[in-house]
Design an enzyme around this catalytic site. Structure first.
Site, PDB file in Angstrom:
ATOM      1  N   SER A  26     -86.153 -16.588   5.319  1.00 31.71           N
ATOM      2  CA  SER A  26     -86.286 -17.700   4.377  1.00 31.71           C
ATOM      3  C   SER A  26     -85.107 -18.661   4.376  1.00 31.71           C
ATOM      4  O   SER A  26     -85.226 -19.757   3.836  1.00 31.71           O
ATOM      5  CB  SER A  26     -86.524 -17.165   2.965  1.00 31.71           C
ATOM      6  OG  SER A  26     -85.479 -16.312   2.586  1.00 31.71           O
ATOM      7  N   HIS A  72     -93.397 -16.529   4.262  1.00 30.92           N
ATOM      8  CA  HIS A  72     -93.301 -17.918   4.742  1.00 30.92           C
ATOM      9  C   HIS A  72     -94.118 -18.187   6.001  1.00 30.92           C
ATOM     10  O   HIS A  72     -94.176 -19.323   6.465  1.00 30.92           O
ATOM     11  CB  HIS A  72     -91.839 -18.275   5.021  1.00 30.92           C
ATOM     12  CG  HIS A  72     -91.005 -18.319   3.789  1.00 30.92           C
ATOM     13  ND1 HIS A  72     -90.959 -19.405   2.961  1.00 30.92           N
ATOM     14  CD2 HIS A  72     -90.207 -17.374   3.234  1.00 30.92           C
ATOM     15  CE1 HIS A  72     -90.157 -19.147   1.947  1.00 30.92           C
ATOM     16  NE2 HIS A  72     -89.682 -17.930   2.089  1.00 30.92           N
ATOM     17  N   LYS A 127     -96.533 -19.860  -1.967  1.00 35.25           N
ATOM     18  CA  LYS A 127     -96.142 -20.823  -0.925  1.00 35.25           C
ATOM     19  C   LYS A 127     -97.416 -21.514  -0.411  1.00 35.25           C
ATOM     20  O   LYS A 127     -97.975 -22.316  -1.124  1.00 35.25           O
ATOM     21  CB  LYS A 127     -95.333 -20.087   0.135  1.00 35.25           C
ATOM     22  CG  LYS A 127     -94.153 -19.360  -0.551  1.00 35.25           C
ATOM     23  CD  LYS A 127     -93.265 -18.631   0.329  1.00 35.25           C
ATOM     24  CE  LYS A 127     -92.366 -17.669  -0.432  1.00 35.25           C
ATOM     25  NZ  LYS A 127     -91.609 -18.230  -1.549  1.00 35.25           N
TER      26      LYS A 127
END
Ligand code: PMP
Length: 427
Positions: free
Chosen positions: A204, A232, A263
């Site tokens: 990240s 992610h 996300k």
């Protein structure tokens, strides 16, 4: 506390001899010092939603519109009409809260649908939702690993995984260092009941990827379990957006996959994808799942966002076009973007104060990005972190690249050595 300028957040965690309010007073002095230099850009208040542009009122100024590089809403789905409509319809049908934890009345059909959808998206049979991505990691690991076990973490792993290691033994290997991982695996053989390796798919802070093919091969060779947190990567990496495991065609070759709905999937919450018997076990033994209320009805938008990855592939394509254009632009300016292979694109400054000055200047140029320092990364790895979205326009990206050109002309970031943080002091 003297010399506030060289302190980091970590220095205020546990000051010997100081009670909570005394530590808080020290902390206030630190924040005031950073503010006085215009270097404090955390927790700025936004007046518009998640998006490529945001209206902010900075602590020290008036409201203004910025290009935003702080959101992990990679495909822009928080503003997608179908996602919004699903959340609104669910609130109309169910109201606003789930009212209880899942074991004692807070389990609804929309939760079951989210679990089915995310498992199917990754080609698995079963999944369990948690109230955040953070607790999906921390709660699952605390439930599975006790004092007879060993957790083996990449050093750049997310804080939620580190918290998951609090009830067990932990060994950490340097980031993506496979020889070091093998060393830990070899030396811990026959010493623990369960050995479980945890890596991220996309890291990240650096936005780089784990070499999952070789990590999984090592885990199989040494008979260790493997968990991949692809918070992610899921939804945006791989031809079908199934994440970093898809790149290696190894989606079925791990023991557990975790991730977040905050996300690409446009809401909040987290998930653990695992075999049905493990999911059943977690439902009744993972403390945060049993003793904490679950996702509210608006979460019914999550399956819609998951399905959009397949039905509207243009968003992922646009994201990658943006990533390539922007990363190339930064590299052409001579800036250090590290090993990023994702929509997280850092500019490394090698010094926390230079990162702070760069974010301050970026704000002046109408660009909102995050400064990241210790303990999220080492001091010498301080950087400005940027997340791209599919919905950034070419004008947005050009505005940011022009801003960087200006920042670079002032701070000479492309001649970084002059600014390199004292390596001895850097942690
Ligand atoms: N895993 C990783 C790799 C993350 O970066 C994050 C947070 N950004 C999380 C887990 C936690 O997810 P959430 O914010 O949904 O709690």
């Amino acid at each position: 506390m003297d010399n506030l300028i060289n302190k980091t957040f970590k220095d205020f965690e546990n000051i010997p001899g100081m009670g909570p309010y005394e530590r808080a007073a020290e902390w206030s002095a630190y924040v005031a010092d950073w503010r006085s230099r215009g270097h404090w850009n955390y927790r700025q208040m936004a007046f518009s939603g998640c998006g490529p542009r945001v209206e902010l009122r900075l602590d020290w100024g008036s409201k203004r519109d910025y290009v935003s590089l702080v959101s992990n809403d990679y495909l822009g789905f928080t503003q997608h009409p179908k996602v919004k409509a699903a959340a609104i319809a669910a609130i109309e049908k169910y109201g606003t809260g789930a009212g209880a934890s899942p074991a004692i009345g807070g389990h609804y059909d929309f939760h079951a649908e989210i679990e089915r959808e995310i498992a199917a998206f990754l080609g698995w049979e079963s999944a369990l939702v948690f109230t955040t991505g953070y607790t999906a990691n921390s709660a699952m690991l605390q439930c599975l690993l006790k004092k007879d076990d060993l957790a083996i973490f990449d050093s750049a792993i997310h804080a939620s995984v580190q918290e998951g290691g609090l009830l067990t033994n932990v060994k950490t290997f340097p980031h993506n260092d496979l020889m070091a991982l093998e060393h830990v695996l070899r030396n811990s053989e026959d010493k623990y009941r369960t050995r479980l390796v945890v890596v991220d798919g996309v890291y990240s802070q650096d936005g780089d990827l784990a070499p999952l093919d070789r990590i999984i091969a090592l885990c199989k060779l040494y008979n260790a379990m493997i968990v991949v947190d692809d918070a992610h990567g899921t939804g945006v990496i791989g031809e079908r957006g199934r994440g970093v495991l898809e790149l290696y065609d190894l989606l079925q070759e791990v023991d557990i996959i975790t991730g977040s709905f905050s996300k690409t999937f446009a809401h909040v919450g987290g998930y653990v994808v695992a075999k049905p018997e493990l999911v059943e076990y977690l439902k009744f033994h993972s403390r945060q799942h049993i003793f904490s209320a679950t996702l509210p009805p608006a979460a019914a938008c999550i399956p819609v966002a998951i399905r959009l990855v397949d039905s509207e592939p243009q968003w992922m394509l646009q994201l990658w076009e943006n990533v390539t254009y922007f990363r190339n632009g930064l590299v052409e300016l001579g800036l250090d973007v590290g090993n990023t292979q994702s929509a997280i694109i850092p500019v490394k400054t090698g010094d926390p104060l230079v990162a702070a000055e760069a974010t301050k200047l970026l704000l002046e140029a109408g660009v909102y990005a995050n400064q990241i320092g210790y303990p999220a990364v080492s001091k010498k790895d301080a950087r400005v972190r940027q997340s791209l979205m599919a919905t950034h326009t070419r004008e947005d990206l050009d505005q940011v690249l022009n801003a960087w050109e200006w920042v670079n002309s002032k701070l000479k970031l492309n001649k970084r050595e002059e600014y390199a943080y004292d390596k001895k002091e850097g942690t």
